[in-house]
Write a protein that holds these residues in place. Structure first.
Motif, PDB file in Angstrom:
ATOM      1  N   ALA A   6     -80.583  35.939  -5.197  1.00  0.00           N
ATOM      2  CA  ALA A   6     -80.584  34.818  -4.254  1.00  0.00           C
ATOM      3  C   ALA A   6     -81.416  35.149  -3.019  1.00  0.00           C
ATOM      4  CB  ALA A   6     -79.160  34.448  -3.857  1.00  0.00           C
ATOM      5  N   ASP A   7     -81.321  36.377  -2.546  1.00  0.00           N
ATOM      6  CA  ASP A   7     -82.116  36.794  -1.385  1.00  0.00           C
ATOM      7  C   ASP A   7     -83.613  36.745  -1.704  1.00  0.00           C
ATOM      8  OD1 ASP A   7     -79.798  37.189   0.074  1.00  0.00           O
ATOM      9  OD2 ASP A   7     -79.809  39.378  -0.186  1.00  0.00           O
ATOM     10  N   GLN A   8     -83.982  37.131  -2.915  1.00  0.00           N
ATOM     11  CA  GLN A   8     -85.391  37.074  -3.320  1.00  0.00           C
ATOM     12  C   GLN A   8     -85.879  35.626  -3.378  1.00  0.00           C
ATOM     13  OE1 GLN A   8     -84.722  39.542  -6.874  1.00  0.00           O
ATOM     14  NE2 GLN A   8     -86.372  40.862  -6.117  1.00  0.00           N
ATOM     15  N   PHE A   9     -85.060  34.746  -3.941  1.00  0.00           N
ATOM     16  CA  PHE A   9     -85.414  33.324  -3.973  1.00  0.00           C
ATOM     17  C   PHE A   9     -85.528  32.770  -2.559  1.00  0.00           C
ATOM     18  CE2 PHE A   9     -83.982  33.222  -8.470  1.00  0.00           C
ATOM     19  CZ  PHE A   9     -85.031  32.506  -9.016  1.00  0.00           C
ATOM     20  N   GLU A  10     -84.638  33.201  -1.669  1.00  0.00           N
ATOM     21  CA  GLU A  10     -84.660  32.730  -0.281  1.00  0.00           C
ATOM     22  C   GLU A  10     -85.975  33.091   0.392  1.00  0.00           C
ATOM     23  OE1 GLU A  10     -84.050  31.226   3.437  1.00  0.00           O
ATOM     24  OE2 GLU A  10     -83.033  30.715   1.568  1.00  0.00           O
ATOM     25  N   ILE A  11     -86.424  34.304   0.217  1.00  0.00           N
ATOM     26  CA  ILE A  11     -87.696  34.727   0.823  1.00  0.00           C
ATOM     27  C   ILE A  11     -88.835  33.852   0.309  1.00  0.00           C
ATOM     28  CG2 ILE A  11     -89.395  36.599   0.901  1.00  0.00           C
ATOM     29  CD1 ILE A  11     -86.911  38.533   0.848  1.00  0.00           C
ATOM     30  N   SER A  12     -88.888  33.656  -0.985  1.00  0.00           N
ATOM     31  CA  SER A  12     -89.950  32.846  -1.579  1.00  0.00           C
ATOM     32  C   SER A  12     -89.871  31.391  -1.116  1.00  0.00           C
ATOM     33  CB  SER A  12     -89.858  32.912  -3.107  1.00  0.00           C
ATOM     34  OG  SER A  12     -90.877  32.164  -3.703  1.00  0.00           O
ATOM     35  N   SER A  13     -88.678  30.833  -1.112  1.00  0.00           N
ATOM     36  CA  SER A  13     -88.487  29.437  -0.723  1.00  0.00           C
ATOM     37  C   SER A  13     -88.813  29.219   0.755  1.00  0.00           C
ATOM     38  CB  SER A  13     -87.048  29.006  -1.009  1.00  0.00           C
ATOM     39  OG  SER A  13     -86.821  27.682  -0.577  1.00  0.00           O
ATOM     40  N   ALA A  14     -88.343  30.118   1.601  1.00  0.00           N
ATOM     41  CA  ALA A  14     -88.606  29.989   3.033  1.00  0.00           C
ATOM     42  C   ALA A  14     -90.098  30.111   3.329  1.00  0.00           C
ATOM     43  CB  ALA A  14     -87.826  31.043   3.811  1.00  0.00           C
ATOM     44  N   THR A  15     -90.765  31.008   2.648  1.00  0.00           N
ATOM     45  CA  THR A  15     -92.212  31.177   2.824  1.00  0.00           C
ATOM     46  C   THR A  15     -92.950  29.915   2.398  1.00  0.00           C
ATOM     47  OG1 THR A  15     -92.031  33.566   2.479  1.00  0.00           O
ATOM     48  CG2 THR A  15     -94.206  32.581   2.154  1.00  0.00           C
ATOM     49  N   TYR A  16     -92.578  29.361   1.249  1.00  0.00           N
ATOM     50  CA  TYR A  16     -93.197  28.127   0.746  1.00  0.00           C
ATOM     51  C   TYR A  16     -92.946  26.970   1.713  1.00  0.00           C
ATOM     52  CZ  TYR A  16     -94.256  24.175  -2.289  1.00  0.00           C
ATOM     53  OH  TYR A  16     -94.774  23.018  -2.808  1.00  0.00           O
ATOM     54  N   ALA A  17     -91.714  26.841   2.174  1.00  0.00           N
ATOM     55  CA  ALA A  17     -91.363  25.747   3.083  1.00  0.00           C
ATOM     56  C   ALA A  17     -92.152  25.860   4.384  1.00  0.00           C
ATOM     57  CB  ALA A  17     -89.863  25.747   3.362  1.00  0.00           C
ATOM     58  N   ALA A  18     -92.259  27.056   4.926  1.00  0.00           N
ATOM     59  CA  ALA A  18     -93.003  27.253   6.178  1.00  0.00           C
ATOM     60  C   ALA A  18     -94.481  26.925   5.987  1.00  0.00           C
ATOM     61  CB  ALA A  18     -92.835  28.688   6.667  1.00  0.00           C
ATOM     62  N   ALA A  19     -95.041  27.321   4.879  1.00  0.00           N
ATOM     63  CA  ALA A  19     -96.463  27.075   4.616  1.00  0.00           C
ATOM     64  C   ALA A  19     -96.765  25.600   4.398  1.00  0.00           C
ATOM     65  CB  ALA A  19     -96.918  27.880   3.398  1.00  0.00           C
ATOM     66  N   ASN A  20     -95.746  24.833   3.981  1.00  0.00           N
ATOM     67  CA  ASN A  20     -95.959  23.421   3.668  1.00  0.00           C
ATOM     68  C   ASN A  20     -95.244  22.465   4.618  1.00  0.00           C
ATOM     69  OD1 ASN A  20     -97.565  23.376   1.015  1.00  0.00           O
ATOM     70  ND2 ASN A  20     -96.020  24.953   0.681  1.00  0.00           N
ATOM     71  N   GLY A  21     -94.720  22.986   5.715  1.00  0.00           N
ATOM     72  CA  GLY A  21     -94.075  22.140   6.713  1.00  0.00           C
ATOM     73  C   GLY A  21     -92.827  21.437   6.213  1.00  0.00           C
ATOM     74  N   ILE A  22     -92.061  22.093   5.357  1.00  0.00           N
ATOM     75  CA  ILE A  22     -90.849  21.505   4.786  1.00  0.00           C
ATOM     76  C   ILE A  22     -89.636  21.981   5.574  1.00  0.00           C
ATOM     77  CG2 ILE A  22     -89.367  21.423   2.744  1.00  0.00           C
ATOM     78  CD1 ILE A  22     -91.982  21.879   1.093  1.00  0.00           C
ATOM     79  N   GLU A  23     -88.815  21.028   6.006  1.00  0.00           N
ATOM     80  CA  GLU A  23     -87.579  21.371   6.693  1.00  0.00           C
ATOM     81  C   GLU A  23     -86.470  21.490   5.658  1.00  0.00           C
ATOM     82  OE1 GLU A  23     -84.331  19.617   9.846  1.00  0.00           O
ATOM     83  OE2 GLU A  23     -86.245  18.589   9.634  1.00  0.00           O
ATOM     84  N   ARG A  24     -85.911  22.652   5.559  1.00  0.00           N
ATOM     85  CA  ARG A  24     -84.833  22.887   4.591  1.00  0.00           C
ATOM     86  C   ARG A  24     -83.485  22.685   5.286  1.00  0.00           C
ATOM     87  NH1 ARG A  24     -85.087  28.202   1.703  1.00  0.00           N
ATOM     88  NH2 ARG A  24     -84.852  28.916   3.829  1.00  0.00           N
ATOM     89  N   ASP A  25     -83.153  21.423   5.562  1.00  0.00           N
ATOM     90  CA  ASP A  25     -81.863  21.118   6.174  1.00  0.00           C
ATOM     91  C   ASP A  25     -80.783  21.174   5.085  1.00  0.00           C
ATOM     92  OD1 ASP A  25     -82.095  18.753   4.720  1.00  0.00           O
ATOM     93  OD2 ASP A  25     -82.424  17.499   6.471  1.00  0.00           O
ATOM     94  N   PRO A  26     -79.505  21.032   5.445  1.00  0.00           N
ATOM     95  CA  PRO A  26     -78.444  21.168   4.435  1.00  0.00           C
ATOM     96  C   PRO A  26     -78.617  20.237   3.226  1.00  0.00           C
ATOM     97  CG  PRO A  26     -77.482  21.259   6.615  1.00  0.00           C
ATOM     98  CD  PRO A  26     -78.955  20.907   6.799  1.00  0.00           C
ATOM     99  N   ASP A  27     -79.058  19.008   3.445  1.00  0.00           N
ATOM    100  CA  ASP A  27     -79.252  18.084   2.329  1.00  0.00           C
ATOM    101  C   ASP A  27     -80.380  18.523   1.402  1.00  0.00           C
ATOM    102  OD1 ASP A  27     -77.227  16.456   3.216  1.00  0.00           O
ATOM    103  OD2 ASP A  27     -78.571  14.995   4.147  1.00  0.00           O
ATOM    104  N   TRP A  28     -81.391  19.166   1.949  1.00  0.00           N
ATOM    105  CA  TRP A  28     -82.547  19.562   1.156  1.00  0.00           C
ATOM    106  C   TRP A  28     -82.134  20.417  -0.033  1.00  0.00           C
ATOM    107  CZ3 TRP A  28     -84.692  24.212  -0.294  1.00  0.00           C
ATOM    108  CH2 TRP A  28     -85.965  24.152  -0.855  1.00  0.00           C
ATOM    109  N   PHE A  29     -81.190  21.332   0.173  1.00  0.00           N
ATOM    110  CA  PHE A  29     -80.785  22.247  -0.888  1.00  0.00           C
ATOM    111  C   PHE A  29     -80.184  21.498  -2.078  1.00  0.00           C
ATOM    112  CE2 PHE A  29     -81.275  24.933   2.739  1.00  0.00           C
ATOM    113  CZ  PHE A  29     -81.832  26.088   2.214  1.00  0.00           C
TER     114      PHE A  29
END
Length: 105
Positions: A6-29
């Motif tokens: 899960a931590d590995q997925f988090e790093i990848s997801s957070a990096t992708y979201a930051a690069a694409n201007g995606i806000e990962r709010d609670p609903d996003w998940f």
């Protein structure tokens, strides 16, 4: 093991979201989880002849199915991580067994 994955997925997801201007709010998940279920369903429909194959070979269709399954697992782990769910403990309790170690290879 699930927590590390899960931590590995988090790093990848957070990096992708930051690069694409995606806000990962609670609903996003939860919304992403639902999106990935739909994509897995589309891949399954193609593999089983219920959807357009898009000139894909059987091997490509199977790879697509595997990729979408991996995406769904990743988003389940992200959802659990975001909501502070101990997924290994929940699996053991709900399914009444201790999960085996998951191989990442």
């Amino acid at each position: 093991m699930l927590r590390r994955l899960a931590d590995q997925f988090e790093i990848s997801s957070a990096t992708y979201a930051a690069a694409n201007g995606i806000e990962r709010d609670p609903d996003w998940f939860l919304l992403k989880l639902q999106e990935e279920v739909g994509e897995l369903t589309q891949a399954w429909n193609r593999v089983t002849g219920r959807g357009r194959r898009r000139d894909r070979t059987p091997e490509e269709l199977h790879r697509d199915l595997a990729d979408e399954t991996a995406d769904l697992l990743g988003h389940i782990l992200l959802f659990a991580r975001r909501n502070d769910i101990d997924l290994a403990a929940a699996i053991e309790r709900k399914w009444r067994f201790e999960p085996a170690e998951v191989s990442t290879s």
